[in-house]
Scaffold this motif. Sequence first.
Motif, short mmCIF file in Angstrom:
data_model
loop_
_atom_site.label_atom_id
_atom_site.label_comp_id
_atom_site.label_asym_id
_atom_site.label_seq_id
_atom_site.Cartn_x
_atom_site.Cartn_y
_atom_site.Cartn_z
N GLN A 1 0.72 -1.62 -0.06
CA GLN A 1 -0.10 -0.30 0.12
C GLN A 1 0.51 1.24 -0.13
O GLN A 1 0.47 2.37 -0.84
N TYR A 2 1.92 1.03 0.38
CA TYR A 2 2.75 2.19 0.94
C TYR A 2 4.12 2.53 -1.04
O TYR A 2 3.44 4.20 -1.22
N LEU A 3 4.20 1.50 -1.08
CA LEU A 3 4.40 1.96 -2.62
C LEU A 3 3.59 2.46 -3.36
O LEU A 3 3.82 2.92 -4.51
N ASP A 4 2.14 1.58 -3.61
CA ASP A 4 0.97 2.29 -4.51
C ASP A 4 0.74 3.92 -4.22
O ASP A 4 0.09 4.31 -4.89
N VAL A 5 0.92 3.97 -2.98
CA VAL A 5 0.62 5.75 -2.79
C VAL A 5 1.93 6.97 -2.93
O VAL A 5 1.57 7.50 -3.81
N THR A 6 3.08 5.84 -2.89
CA THR A 6 4.22 6.22 -3.44
C THR A 6 4.05 6.49 -4.95
O THR A 6 4.36 7.81 -5.61
N ALA A 7 3.88 5.94 -6.15
CA ALA A 7 3.52 5.58 -7.01
C ALA A 7 3.47 6.72 -7.78
O ALA A 7 3.29 6.86 -8.87
N ALA A 8 1.46 6.60 -6.87
CA ALA A 8 0.75 7.85 -7.72
C ALA A 8 1.38 9.24 -7.53
O ALA A 8 1.22 10.00 -8.14
N ALA A 9 1.98 9.26 -5.85
CA ALA A 9 2.27 10.95 -5.87
C ALA A 9 3.51 11.19 -6.75
O ALA A 9 3.87 12.63 -7.50
N GLU A 10 4.36 9.51 -7.23
CA GLU A 10 5.95 9.99 -8.30
C GLU A 10 4.94 10.23 -9.46
O GLU A 10 5.34 10.92 -10.47
N PHE A 11 4.52 9.18 -10.43
CA PHE A 11 3.32 9.23 -11.57
C PHE A 11 4.43 9.20 -12.45
O PHE A 11 4.23 9.61 -13.62
N CYS A 12 5.39 7.92 -12.34
CA CYS A 12 6.22 8.30 -13.40
C CYS A 12 5.64 6.65 -14.07
O CYS A 12 6.31 5.72 -13.22
N VAL A 13 5.99 6.77 -15.26
CA VAL A 13 6.18 5.02 -15.73
C VAL A 13 6.83 4.61 -15.49
O VAL A 13 8.19 4.42 -15.55
N ASP A 14 6.40 2.88 -14.89
CA ASP A 14 7.81 2.41 -14.55
C ASP A 14 6.69 1.06 -14.23
O ASP A 14 6.02 0.94 -13.53
N PRO A 15 6.13 0.21 -15.56
CA PRO A 15 5.39 -1.01 -15.34
C PRO A 15 6.14 -2.17 -14.51
O PRO A 15 5.18 -2.53 -13.30
N GLN A 16 7.72 -1.79 -14.77
CA GLN A 16 7.92 -3.28 -13.50
C GLN A 16 7.59 -2.47 -11.87
O GLN A 16 7.45 -3.49 -11.30
N LEU A 17 7.25 -1.53 -11.72
CA LEU A 17 6.80 -1.50 -10.37
C LEU A 17 5.92 -1.48 -10.56
O LEU A 17 5.63 -1.74 -9.18
N SER A 18 4.66 -1.38 -11.25
CA SER A 18 3.46 -1.47 -11.39
C SER A 18 3.02 -2.76 -10.88
O SER A 18 2.28 -3.13 -10.58
N ARG A 19 3.63 -3.75 -11.33
CA ARG A 19 3.46 -5.12 -11.84
C ARG A 19 4.28 -5.51 -9.70
O ARG A 19 3.49 -6.52 -9.34
N LEU A 20 5.34 -5.29 -9.10
CA LEU A 20 5.86 -5.46 -8.08
C LEU A 20 4.40 -4.95 -7.25
O LEU A 20 4.51 -5.68 -6.49
N ILE A 21 3.86 -3.98 -7.47
CA ILE A 21 3.05 -3.39 -6.78
C ILE A 21 1.64 -4.46 -6.41
O ILE A 21 1.61 -4.84 -5.33
N ALA A 22 1.19 -5.06 -7.88
CA ALA A 22 0.27 -6.04 -7.83
C ALA A 22 0.70 -7.14 -7.03
O ALA A 22 -0.29 -7.74 -6.53
N LEU A 23 1.81 -7.08 -7.14
CA LEU A 23 2.63 -9.08 -6.86
C LEU A 23 2.47 -8.93 -5.02
O LEU A 23 0.98 -10.14 -4.70
N ILE A 24 2.58 -7.90 -4.50
CA ILE A 24 2.88 -7.74 -3.09
C ILE A 24 1.04 -7.14 -2.57
O ILE A 24 1.10 -8.11 -1.42
N LYS A 25 0.49 -5.55 -3.00
CA LYS A 25 -0.38 -5.96 -2.32
C LYS A 25 -2.09 -6.51 -2.24
O LYS A 25 -2.68 -6.32 -2.04
N SER A 26 -1.49 -7.28 -3.43
CA SER A 26 -2.81 -8.00 -3.75
C SER A 26 -2.54 -10.23 -5.09
O SER A 26 -3.24 -10.51 -4.34
#
Length: 357
Positions: A186-211
């Motif tokens: 959840q922390y990574l999700d909130v931080t990635a939303a604030a940064e809003f930079c294109v990083d599909p690898q981070l998006s997949r990591l967040i999906a893996l960890i939080k879901s």
Amino acid sequence: MTTEATPLPGTGQPPAAQVRRVTDDLLRRTEHRLRSFLTAERTHRAAVDERAATAVDALSTLVAAGGKRIRPAFCIAGYLAAGGDPHDPGIVAAAAGLEMLHVSALVHDDILDDSGRRRGQPTVHTVFSELHQTRGWQGESRRYGEGVAILVGDLALVYSDELMTQAPPALLTEWHALRSEVLIGQYLDVTAAAEFCVDPQLSRLIALIKSGRYTIHRPLVMGANAAQRPDLAAAFATYGEAVGEAFQLRDDLLDAFGDSAQTGKPTGLDFSQHKMTLLLGWAMQRDEHIRALITEPGHTPEEVRARLLDTGVPHSVEQHIAGLVERGCAALAQAPVAPAWREELTAMAVRADRRTK
């Protein structure tokens, strides 16, 4: 140690029907455990002060509103597939604890996402904000509502641990990993939303960890460990992470293109909250204008949806989901569980993939 779990002896029912029957029975018992726990807690708190019971009522309302109960279902499936005794009340306590943890996460998520509805009803912070405003209390209504919701969510977190103390001790290591992991996600999700930079690898990591791990992988392994079958952990991890990631990606598609009447919550929240989902990350790689549609004022969700469709990314995400489900189910091929349980876990993966809410 057994290597091939078998369904319960039934009354002439085929194995698949036996599997469904015993699973449904445990889910009913889990539901009863949740509601009876909250009823007893309300009685206890009301004896001190009726206002104290209001916090418990907020949780009871959210539990009674329904939900998919997917984490209890996978915990129970992992336990039964591993040959666990369905009459052991410990697995019911574990399943109830998982759902109570999820209720805690939902209450806090709704504050983070500024969401007004959950499971077709007003969110906890919205209800208390309106209560404060209606009664003309002191202070700021929004701040009061969000403060109360934080406390209600924390209360559910405490309750989840209380329920889990009655579960088989063998699953506690996985339980502790699940709790800390989802918060980091959840922390990574909130931080990635604030940064809003294109990083599909981070998006997949967040999906893996939080879901992926929180929704399917770890509940499954908790169930297997409760049945004293740690040998199933590897297969369940591969299955659970893949199907769990697919589950999150389906959530992303439903947020972008779903019907709020079916999902029970507002659509387009990922747009308004600048969530860097894999869907948006891939889309912005293909079309830079999508960033402006989301971050600059004056644009509607309909514009964003139309532009997303033009990129072809929703279709790419659908293909990725199908691949994840296929990969996850393939991991069950050599798992030492009964064929009926391979079929049931495959069916559960397909249901998670094709859901509409």
